[in-house]
Design a protein around this motif. Sequence first.
Motif, short mmCIF file in Angstrom:
data_model
loop_
_atom_site.label_atom_id
_atom_site.label_comp_id
_atom_site.label_asym_id
_atom_site.label_seq_id
_atom_site.Cartn_x
_atom_site.Cartn_y
_atom_site.Cartn_z
N ILE A 93 0.83 -1.21 0.00
CA ILE A 93 0.00 0.00 0.00
C ILE A 93 0.87 1.26 0.00
O ILE A 93 1.90 1.32 0.68
CB ILE A 93 -0.96 0.03 1.22
N GLY A 94 0.47 2.22 -0.80
CA GLY A 94 1.11 3.53 -0.81
C GLY A 94 0.17 4.56 -0.20
O GLY A 94 -1.02 4.59 -0.54
N LEU A 95 0.69 5.40 0.68
CA LEU A 95 -0.11 6.43 1.35
C LEU A 95 0.43 7.81 1.02
O LEU A 95 1.63 7.99 0.82
CB LEU A 95 -0.06 6.23 2.87
N GLY A 96 -0.46 8.79 0.98
CA GLY A 96 -0.03 10.16 0.72
C GLY A 96 -1.16 11.12 0.96
O GLY A 96 -2.32 10.72 1.12
N PRO A 97 -0.86 12.41 0.99
CA PRO A 97 -1.89 13.40 1.31
C PRO A 97 -2.75 13.82 0.14
O PRO A 97 -3.76 14.49 0.35
CB PRO A 97 -1.07 14.58 1.84
N SER A 98 -2.38 13.49 -1.10
CA SER A 98 -3.06 14.05 -2.27
C SER A 98 -2.92 15.57 -2.23
O SER A 98 -1.84 16.08 -1.95
CB SER A 98 -4.52 13.60 -2.33
N GLY A 99 -3.98 16.32 -2.47
CA GLY A 99 -3.91 17.78 -2.48
C GLY A 99 -5.27 18.38 -2.16
O GLY A 99 -6.28 17.68 -2.09
N PRO A 100 -5.32 19.69 -1.98
CA PRO A 100 -6.58 20.33 -1.57
C PRO A 100 -7.70 20.20 -2.59
O PRO A 100 -8.88 20.17 -2.22
CB PRO A 100 -6.19 21.79 -1.34
N ILE A 101 -7.37 20.13 -3.88
CA ILE A 101 -8.43 19.97 -4.88
C ILE A 101 -9.22 18.70 -4.62
O ILE A 101 -10.46 18.68 -4.67
CB ILE A 101 -7.83 19.97 -6.30
N VAL A 102 -8.51 17.62 -4.31
CA VAL A 102 -9.15 16.34 -4.05
C VAL A 102 -9.73 16.30 -2.64
O VAL A 102 -10.90 15.97 -2.43
CB VAL A 102 -8.16 15.18 -4.25
#
Length: 334
Positions: A93-102
């Motif tokens: 599994i890969g985790l991350g914050p994505s961004g404010p648009i999403v």
Amino acid sequence: MTVPRDVYLPVAAQPSVDTLVELTRRAEGLGYERAWLPETWGRDAVTTLTSVAERTESIGLGISIANVYSRSPALLGQTAATLQEVSDGRFRIGLGPSGPIVVEGWHGVDFEQPLKRTREAVEIVKTVLRGDQLNYDGDIFQLSGFRLRHEPPEPRPGVDAGGLGPKSVELAGRFADGWHALMLTRDGLRDRLADFDRGAELGDRDRSEQRVTLSVPCCVLPDGERARDLVRQHVAFYVGGMGTFYRDSLARQGYEETAHTVAERWANGDHDAATAAIDDDLLDELAVAGTPEACRDRIERFAEIDGVDALSVSFPRAAEPDDVDATMAELAPQ
């Protein structure tokens, strides 16, 4: 040593779950080591990968990237444990914050403290996967009492992190089992690898047990100009249309003027002009696009970078199923 080759399943929504299953089966037959599924605006990655796991045999499977705002860390841990079970030990599994648009636009959650939230999520997911009692006192999460009611998965799935900037990549090196790199030139990648290695040292990690996966946009077709146009459009979309993160990353790599030109033209609605701002030299620094004759060796320039542990073939967002299939076949592991 030959760098393993993965495949990054298409970002664009596909006709059906069966389509994604068949693409993964095709990749398995071609010798790809792992298939990564993004979770964007199409089908959710968990349900889809469950179907893929049941209908494949040997290819590794993974989510790249599950954002750490739309699911709680404990649920992400449960999910990883379950997918490791249904895939017979093939999951990562890969985790991350994505961004404010999403995060804000799609999920209605404030995009606050993304680095800290990612770090804490990684730590919590790892605790869950060990089968330990979850008692966590962080700045974002204060959790107690949770524990898997079944045996933890063996082997434990790797927990990777995504990141574009120096601090986020250092965080991946310090706390995660690997880093997912994308939209980077070879020189830009070397800079970020130094950040990852520094993080691994700070976290007293064994770098040989961590996995850096570089995703490279690829399109290889007999019509080389069409292939290049598809990838050029893809790069312009990410730099101009997906917030500031890709723009800032490109600027850090020495392409500040181009990054701002693309973003400005995209914001003004002139997508063709934004796409045209990605010149041939930059395209070849970021991607592999063109005819089979031009591209078969070109991808090796990325695989040869010291510190890259796996190379993931990804596809432009506007690629048709036949484009994906042709590219996957041309760039399959030898």
